[in-house]
Design a protein around this motif. Structure first.
Motif, PDB file in Angstrom:
ATOM      1  N   GLU A 219       9.714  -8.290  -4.891  1.00 25.49           N
ATOM      2  CA  GLU A 219       9.407  -7.529  -6.108  1.00 25.49           C
ATOM      3  C   GLU A 219       9.142  -6.060  -5.788  1.00 25.49           C
ATOM      4  OE1 GLU A 219       6.200  -9.411  -8.218  1.00 25.49           O
ATOM      5  OE2 GLU A 219       7.193 -11.355  -8.067  1.00 25.49           O
ATOM      6  N   TYR A 220       8.316  -5.830  -4.782  1.00 22.18           N
ATOM      7  CA  TYR A 220       8.006  -4.449  -4.414  1.00 22.18           C
ATOM      8  C   TYR A 220       9.237  -3.742  -3.854  1.00 22.18           C
ATOM      9  CZ  TYR A 220       3.033  -4.443  -5.377  1.00 22.18           C
ATOM     10  OH  TYR A 220       1.814  -4.441  -6.009  1.00 22.18           O
ATOM     11  N   LEU A 221      10.057  -4.451  -3.101  1.00 21.67           N
ATOM     12  CA  LEU A 221      11.274  -3.855  -2.549  1.00 21.67           C
ATOM     13  C   LEU A 221      12.222  -3.449  -3.673  1.00 21.67           C
ATOM     14  CD1 LEU A 221      12.864  -3.064  -0.038  1.00 21.67           C
ATOM     15  CD2 LEU A 221      13.751  -5.413   0.048  1.00 21.67           C
TER      16      LEU A 221
ATOM     17  N   ALA B 110      11.325  -2.583  -6.663  1.00 22.79           N
ATOM     18  CA  ALA B 110      10.721  -1.389  -7.255  1.00 22.79           C
ATOM     19  C   ALA B 110      10.949  -0.168  -6.368  1.00 22.79           C
ATOM     20  CB  ALA B 110       9.230  -1.620  -7.482  1.00 22.79           C
ATOM     21  N   ASP B 111      10.870  -0.345  -5.034  1.00 17.03           N
ATOM     22  CA  ASP B 111      11.167   0.760  -4.102  1.00 17.03           C
ATOM     23  C   ASP B 111      12.579   1.279  -4.324  1.00 17.03           C
ATOM     24  OD1 ASP B 111       8.772   0.974  -2.576  1.00 17.03           O
ATOM     25  OD2 ASP B 111       9.379  -0.716  -1.315  1.00 17.03           O
ATOM     26  N   TYR B 112      13.540   0.366  -4.363  1.00 19.89           N
ATOM     27  CA  TYR B 112      14.929   0.768  -4.550  1.00 19.89           C
ATOM     28  C   TYR B 112      15.120   1.524  -5.860  1.00 19.89           C
ATOM     29  CZ  TYR B 112      16.491  -2.182  -0.631  1.00 19.89           C
ATOM     30  OH  TYR B 112      16.703  -2.744   0.600  1.00 19.89           O
ATOM     31  N   ILE B 113      14.452   1.081  -6.904  1.00 18.81           N
ATOM     32  CA  ILE B 113      14.560   1.770  -8.194  1.00 18.81           C
ATOM     33  C   ILE B 113      13.960   3.171  -8.088  1.00 18.81           C
ATOM     34  CG2 ILE B 113      13.749   1.770 -10.591  1.00 18.81           C
ATOM     35  CD1 ILE B 113      14.113  -1.334 -10.485  1.00 18.81           C
ATOM     36  N   LYS B 114      12.786   3.267  -7.486  1.00 17.54           N
ATOM     37  CA  LYS B 114      12.138   4.572  -7.331  1.00 17.54           C
ATOM     38  C   LYS B 114      12.983   5.525  -6.479  1.00 17.54           C
ATOM     39  CE  LYS B 114       8.107   4.116  -9.428  1.00 17.54           C
ATOM     40  NZ  LYS B 114       7.615   5.003 -10.461  1.00 17.54           N
TER      41      LYS B 114
ATOM     42  N   GLU C 293      11.775  -4.705   3.840  1.00 20.88           N
ATOM     43  CA  GLU C 293      13.194  -5.092   3.852  1.00 20.88           C
ATOM     44  C   GLU C 293      13.487  -6.425   4.517  1.00 20.88           C
ATOM     45  OE1 GLU C 293      16.107  -1.320   3.533  1.00 20.88           O
ATOM     46  OE2 GLU C 293      14.957  -1.436   5.406  1.00 20.88           O
ATOM     47  N   ASN C 294      12.771  -6.787   5.541  1.00 16.17           N
ATOM     48  CA  ASN C 294      13.085  -8.021   6.268  1.00 16.17           C
ATOM     49  C   ASN C 294      12.174  -9.187   5.925  1.00 16.17           C
ATOM     50  OD1 ASN C 294      15.265  -6.870   7.697  1.00 16.17           O
ATOM     51  ND2 ASN C 294      13.801  -5.811   9.003  1.00 16.17           N
ATOM     52  N   LEU C 295      11.354  -9.019   4.886  1.00 14.52           N
ATOM     53  CA  LEU C 295      10.458 -10.098   4.477  1.00 14.52           C
ATOM     54  C   LEU C 295      11.121 -10.937   3.389  1.00 14.52           C
ATOM     55  CD1 LEU C 295       7.055  -8.192   4.296  1.00 14.52           C
ATOM     56  CD2 LEU C 295       7.973  -9.521   6.200  1.00 14.52           C
ATOM     57  N   ASN C 296      10.832 -12.216   3.400  1.00 11.63           N
ATOM     58  CA  ASN C 296      11.412 -13.113   2.403  1.00 11.63           C
ATOM     59  C   ASN C 296      10.362 -13.578   1.393  1.00 11.63           C
ATOM     60  OD1 ASN C 296      13.550 -14.403   1.223  1.00 11.63           O
ATOM     61  ND2 ASN C 296      13.402 -16.218   2.502  1.00 11.63           N
ATOM     62  N   ASP C 297       9.212 -12.972   1.406  1.00 10.36           N
ATOM     63  CA  ASP C 297       8.122 -13.300   0.495  1.00 10.36           C
ATOM     64  C   ASP C 297       8.469 -12.811  -0.914  1.00 10.36           C
ATOM     65  OD1 ASP C 297       4.990 -13.866   0.312  1.00 10.36           O
ATOM     66  OD2 ASP C 297       5.408 -11.987  -0.748  1.00 10.36           O
TER      67      ASP C 297
ATOM     68  N   LEU D 294       0.825  -1.213   0.000  1.00 17.31           N
ATOM     69  CA  LEU D 294       0.000   0.000   0.000  1.00 17.31           C
ATOM     70  C   LEU D 294       0.856   1.259   0.000  1.00 17.31           C
ATOM     71  CD1 LEU D 294      -2.850  -0.995   2.481  1.00 17.31           C
ATOM     72  CD2 LEU D 294      -3.086  -0.543   0.034  1.00 17.31           C
ATOM     73  N   SER D 295       1.925   1.244   0.782  1.00 18.92           N
ATOM     74  CA  SER D 295       2.824   2.403   0.813  1.00 18.92           C
ATOM     75  C   SER D 295       3.447   2.622  -0.553  1.00 18.92           C
ATOM     76  CB  SER D 295       3.913   2.201   1.866  1.00 18.92           C
ATOM     77  OG  SER D 295       3.349   2.131   3.146  1.00 18.92           O
ATOM     78  N   TYR D 296       3.819   1.532  -1.220  1.00 15.46           N
ATOM     79  CA  TYR D 296       4.390   1.658  -2.560  1.00 15.46           C
ATOM     80  C   TYR D 296       3.365   2.268  -3.519  1.00 15.46           C
ATOM     81  CZ  TYR D 296       6.431   0.833  -7.040  1.00 15.46           C
ATOM     82  OH  TYR D 296       6.932   1.047  -8.303  1.00 15.46           O
ATOM     83  N   ILE D 297       2.167   1.740  -3.498  1.00 12.27           N
ATOM     84  CA  ILE D 297       1.124   2.196  -4.415  1.00 12.27           C
ATOM     85  C   ILE D 297       0.807   3.671  -4.219  1.00 12.27           C
ATOM     86  CG2 ILE D 297      -1.333   1.919  -5.002  1.00 12.27           C
ATOM     87  CD1 ILE D 297      -0.870  -1.113  -4.345  1.00 12.27           C
ATOM     88  N   THR D 298       0.854   4.127  -2.970  1.00 11.68           N
ATOM     89  CA  THR D 298       0.549   5.536  -2.693  1.00 11.68           C
ATOM     90  C   THR D 298       1.768   6.435  -2.863  1.00 11.68           C
ATOM     91  OG1 THR D 298       0.912   5.226  -0.321  1.00 11.68           O
ATOM     92  CG2 THR D 298      -1.355   4.991  -1.131  1.00 11.68           C
ATOM     93  N   GLY D 299       2.912   5.863  -3.230  1.00 15.35           N
ATOM     94  CA  GLY D 299       4.097   6.661  -3.516  1.00 15.35           C
ATOM     95  C   GLY D 299       4.989   6.923  -2.316  1.00 15.35           C
TER      96      GLY D 299
END
Length: 135
Positions: A30-32, A34-38, A21-25, A6-11
């Motif tokens: 994938e979202y992490l 994308a976060d790093y790229i953003k 960061e500490n999840l292994n899912d 949700l935090s990613y989607i809202t920017g």
């Protein structure tokens, strides 16, 4: 995981990063990425892609490589976007990429085609809701 998504989607990429960061899912990874790229933390994104956490055959993986190396070659992006869709994940990857690139009509078309081919799969419905939040 859900708070990170949700935090990613809202920017809010910093909050998303902290949540994931500490999840292994696999979805968190994938979202992490994308976060790093953003956040322009490309070395961290490269580390994730170098690990075995993201399937190297996925369309989304190829897109992340494209973004990390800041390729100016639109032919490369177009070839990624024109890759043949076979699995449900291919459709979802292309929908996410089109969303990231601001191609809303193409994103909606990917999701509609996936919905049609995979008979209203709940994973597709969730992705539709998720991506259309930020129209």
């Amino acid at each position: 995981l859900e708070m990170g998504k949700l935090s990613y989607i809202t920017g809010d990429y910093e909050t998303s990063k902290k949540c994931l960061e500490n999840l292994n899912d696999s979805e968190a990874v994938e979202y992490l990425t994308a976060d790093y790229i953003k956040l322009n933390e490309l070395n961290n994104a490269q580390k994730i892609l170098a690990s075995k956490k993201i399937d190297k055959n996925r369309i989304l993986y190829k897109y992340y490589l494209y973004k990390i190396y800041k390729l100016k070659n639109n032919k490369k992006l177009n070839s990624i976007l024109k890759q043949k869709t076979i699995s449900i994940q291919d459709y979802l990857d292309l929908a996410k990429i089109n969303h990231f690139e601001g191609r809303i009509e193409a994103r909606n078309k990917n999701l509609a085609n996936a919905n049609k081919k995979f008979n209203q799969n709940p994973k597709i419905k969730f992705t539709i809701q998720e991506l259309q939040y930020k129209n």
